[in-house]
Design a protein around this motif. Sequence first.
Motif, PDB file in Angstrom:
ATOM      1  N   ARG A  15      24.270  14.110  49.768  1.00  0.00           N
ATOM      2  CA  ARG A  15      24.261  15.541  49.493  1.00  0.00           C
ATOM      3  C   ARG A  15      24.615  16.302  50.768  1.00  0.00           C
ATOM      4  NH1 ARG A  15      21.641  20.124  48.641  1.00  0.00           N
ATOM      5  NH2 ARG A  15      21.830  21.024  46.555  1.00  0.00           N
ATOM      6  N   PHE A  16      25.355  17.391  50.630  1.00  0.00           N
ATOM      7  CA  PHE A  16      25.711  18.209  51.791  1.00  0.00           C
ATOM      8  C   PHE A  16      24.801  19.430  51.827  1.00  0.00           C
ATOM      9  CE2 PHE A  16      28.417  21.547  53.788  1.00  0.00           C
ATOM     10  CZ  PHE A  16      28.444  20.982  55.043  1.00  0.00           C
ATOM     11  N   THR A  17      24.321  19.777  53.025  1.00  0.00           N
ATOM     12  CA  THR A  17      23.331  20.866  53.095  1.00  0.00           C
ATOM     13  C   THR A  17      23.832  22.073  53.895  1.00  0.00           C
ATOM     14  OG1 THR A  17      22.325  19.768  54.979  1.00  0.00           O
ATOM     15  CG2 THR A  17      21.317  19.353  52.820  1.00  0.00           C
ATOM     16  N   GLY A  18      25.074  22.020  54.398  1.00  0.00           N
ATOM     17  CA  GLY A  18      25.600  23.153  55.174  1.00  0.00           C
ATOM     18  C   GLY A  18      25.956  24.335  54.279  1.00  0.00           C
ATOM     19  N   SER A  19      26.196  25.503  54.925  1.00  0.00           N
ATOM     20  CA  SER A  19      26.564  26.710  54.178  1.00  0.00           C
ATOM     21  C   SER A  19      28.049  27.014  54.354  1.00  0.00           C
ATOM     22  CB  SER A  19      25.750  27.902  54.669  1.00  0.00           C
ATOM     23  OG  SER A  19      26.347  29.106  54.213  1.00  0.00           O
ATOM     24  N   PHE A  20      28.755  27.137  53.226  1.00  0.00           N
ATOM     25  CA  PHE A  20      30.190  27.414  53.264  1.00  0.00           C
ATOM     26  C   PHE A  20      30.504  28.857  53.651  1.00  0.00           C
ATOM     27  CE2 PHE A  20      30.061  23.450  51.087  1.00  0.00           C
ATOM     28  CZ  PHE A  20      31.294  22.861  51.290  1.00  0.00           C
ATOM     29  N   THR A  21      29.489  29.688  53.755  1.00  0.00           N
ATOM     30  CA  THR A  21      29.740  31.086  54.126  1.00  0.00           C
ATOM     31  C   THR A  21      29.138  31.435  55.489  1.00  0.00           C
ATOM     32  OG1 THR A  21      27.793  31.715  52.845  1.00  0.00           O
ATOM     33  CG2 THR A  21      29.931  31.955  51.758  1.00  0.00           C
ATOM     34  N   GLN A  22      28.616  30.427  56.207  1.00  0.00           N
ATOM     35  CA  GLN A  22      28.000  30.721  57.509  1.00  0.00           C
ATOM     36  C   GLN A  22      29.011  30.545  58.627  1.00  0.00           C
ATOM     37  OE1 GLN A  22      24.773  31.952  58.307  1.00  0.00           O
ATOM     38  NE2 GLN A  22      25.999  32.254  60.171  1.00  0.00           N
ATOM     39  N   GLN A  23      29.440  31.684  59.199  1.00  0.00           N
ATOM     40  CA  GLN A  23      30.346  31.630  60.340  1.00  0.00           C
ATOM     41  C   GLN A  23      29.533  31.385  61.608  1.00  0.00           C
ATOM     42  OE1 GLN A  23      33.548  31.789  59.585  1.00  0.00           O
ATOM     43  NE2 GLN A  23      33.119  32.320  57.461  1.00  0.00           N
ATOM     44  N   GLU A  24      30.252  31.165  62.696  1.00  0.00           N
ATOM     45  CA  GLU A  24      29.591  31.028  63.986  1.00  0.00           C
ATOM     46  C   GLU A  24      29.009  32.374  64.411  1.00  0.00           C
ATOM     47  OE1 GLU A  24      31.421  27.862  66.842  1.00  0.00           O
ATOM     48  OE2 GLU A  24      32.857  29.431  66.438  1.00  0.00           O
ATOM     49  N   PRO A  25      27.955  32.347  65.238  1.00  0.00           N
ATOM     50  CA  PRO A  25      27.461  33.626  65.772  1.00  0.00           C
ATOM     51  C   PRO A  25      28.514  34.276  66.674  1.00  0.00           C
ATOM     52  CG  PRO A  25      26.316  31.766  66.797  1.00  0.00           C
ATOM     53  CD  PRO A  25      27.199  31.193  65.734  1.00  0.00           C
ATOM     54  N   ILE A  26      28.346  35.573  66.898  1.00  0.00           N
ATOM     55  CA  ILE A  26      29.219  36.288  67.839  1.00  0.00           C
ATOM     56  C   ILE A  26      28.888  35.766  69.248  1.00  0.00           C
ATOM     57  CG2 ILE A  26      29.745  38.597  68.753  1.00  0.00           C
ATOM     58  CD1 ILE A  26      30.630  38.103  65.808  1.00  0.00           C
ATOM     59  N   PRO A  27      29.913  35.401  70.051  1.00  0.00           N
ATOM     60  CA  PRO A  27      29.644  34.837  71.378  1.00  0.00           C
ATOM     61  C   PRO A  27      28.847  35.808  72.271  1.00  0.00           C
ATOM     62  CG  PRO A  27      32.009  34.748  70.860  1.00  0.00           C
ATOM     63  CD  PRO A  27      31.344  35.491  69.745  1.00  0.00           C
ATOM     64  N   GLU A  28      28.084  35.230  73.183  1.00  0.00           N
ATOM     65  CA  GLU A  28      27.190  36.039  74.030  1.00  0.00           C
ATOM     66  C   GLU A  28      27.948  37.097  74.829  1.00  0.00           C
ATOM     67  OE1 GLU A  28      23.887  36.343  74.161  1.00  0.00           O
ATOM     68  OE2 GLU A  28      23.752  34.886  72.528  1.00  0.00           O
ATOM     69  N   ASP A  29      29.138  36.768  75.347  1.00  0.00           N
ATOM     70  CA  ASP A  29      29.860  37.779  76.136  1.00  0.00           C
ATOM     71  C   ASP A  29      30.338  38.926  75.238  1.00  0.00           C
ATOM     72  OD1 ASP A  29      31.659  35.970  74.976  1.00  0.00           O
ATOM     73  OD2 ASP A  29      33.076  36.029  76.654  1.00  0.00           O
ATOM     74  N   ALA A  30      30.585  38.621  73.967  1.00  0.00           N
ATOM     75  CA  ALA A  30      30.963  39.685  73.026  1.00  0.00           C
ATOM     76  C   ALA A  30      29.750  40.560  72.713  1.00  0.00           C
ATOM     77  CB  ALA A  30      31.532  39.076  71.746  1.00  0.00           C
ATOM     78  N   ILE A  31      28.591  39.936  72.604  1.00  0.00           N
ATOM     79  CA  ILE A  31      27.358  40.715  72.382  1.00  0.00           C
ATOM     80  C   ILE A  31      27.108  41.623  73.585  1.00  0.00           C
ATOM     81  CG2 ILE A  31      24.838  40.547  72.134  1.00  0.00           C
ATOM     82  CD1 ILE A  31      25.341  37.958  70.480  1.00  0.00           C
ATOM     83  N   ASP A  32      27.301  41.091  74.790  1.00  0.00           N
ATOM     84  CA  ASP A  32      27.127  41.913  76.004  1.00  0.00           C
ATOM     85  C   ASP A  32      28.092  43.101  75.989  1.00  0.00           C
ATOM     86  OD1 ASP A  32      25.200  40.150  76.837  1.00  0.00           O
ATOM     87  OD2 ASP A  32      26.495  39.090  78.278  1.00  0.00           O
TER      88      ASP A  32
END
Length: 395
Positions: A4-21
């Motif tokens: 069984r696969f448990t990942g989410s097909f709609t979960q993108q990566e978080p916004i990178p830390e330098d972009a958050i800054d």
Amino acid sequence: MSDRFTGSFTQQEPIPEDAIDAAVAVLRHGRLHRYNLAPGETGEVALLEQEFARFTGARYCLAVASGGYALATALRALGVVPGQPVLTNAFTLAPVPGAIASLGARPVFVETTADLVIDLGHLARRIAETGARVLTLSHMRGHICDMAALMAICDAAGVTVIEDCAHTMGAAWNGTPSGRHGAMGCYSTQTYKHLNSGEGGLILSDDPTLMARAILLSGSYMMYDRHRAAPPPEAFEGLVAEVPNVSGRMDALRAAILRPQLARLPDRVARWNRLYRAVEAGLAGAPGIALIDRPEAEGFVGSSFQFRLPDFRPDRIADFIRRCAARGVDLKWFGAPAPAGFTSRYAHWAWAAPEPLPQTDQVLAGLIDLRLPLTFTPDDCARIARIIREEATAG
Ligand SMILES: *Cc1c(COP(=O)(O)O)cnc(C)c1O
């Protein structure tokens, strides 16, 4: 079989830390509007435009509120008028004919091949039949047609091409970036595309008049001189009184989080393609499953995967989708009777009065689609392919 696969097909990566800054810096100074600049400041939006122009080799770039807005703005800049026929792929996403309809123009759908690109023979016939002078070419799900052949047909017929590159940011045909073949290229930075600012869009062009019009349309007031990837002030002369303000700018907050992501795009493309190749390898040779050919000339971005089940009847496909979902693999089916989620097909767009397209109907009837977010690993993709393969052969 219990895998069984448990990942989410709609979960993108978080916004990178330098972009958050960078976003927090914008929030702290409070100048979110693109033209609200301190003395000597260029601003995040103008910098993003400059960087995306450089990345693609375009002369001019404009950042806007969404991909759909980018397409409508390109059509307006070309002077498309109400009632005018505008060609587009039958296999595309709803905002593409929606952008055409937003001007009161009339979408004319063109057939799709089994490799999911526009049918060039049908395109030539539709041009001759309708006299259409504009094509909104959608590189749907990242599949790029033979661009040399397409441009030859369109150039010979006097058809201007606008490229919808929502799924081909970072892709190329014969080394030329997608979006750099037609008169204007339109991109989306919506969450499910290749850069993520929630919503957003970008327009490229080398044509000074088209880009001056697009900038005025986006709502530049008299501040177009604050752009850095724009034509010179002379290009705007005579247009200012002619072009309405159809407000749809991008703001500094979105641009601030896009710039660090753009710097990572080549790396992301390489990672997406590893995921794509892992699914492709896992499905190769599976009985009943037809894979989509990827031509040599196509430098694609494998952010989603498509395959066909050409010999499956609808009830068997519905059953296959259910069994995959029960094992955690979310598949979209373009042949589903009713639109679901983001997935609708041309025949559902009754407002556009589409004419039946038997070849496209046949292709979409068995077409399955899955997203490959970068939160997946190649091992995840191998497991996904195993589950699809087992369920396709079990039914
Ligand atoms: C997402 C998308 C668009 C429109 O982009 P938005 O930013 O959502 O308006 C256009 N064409 C295709 C093929 C898309 O997938």
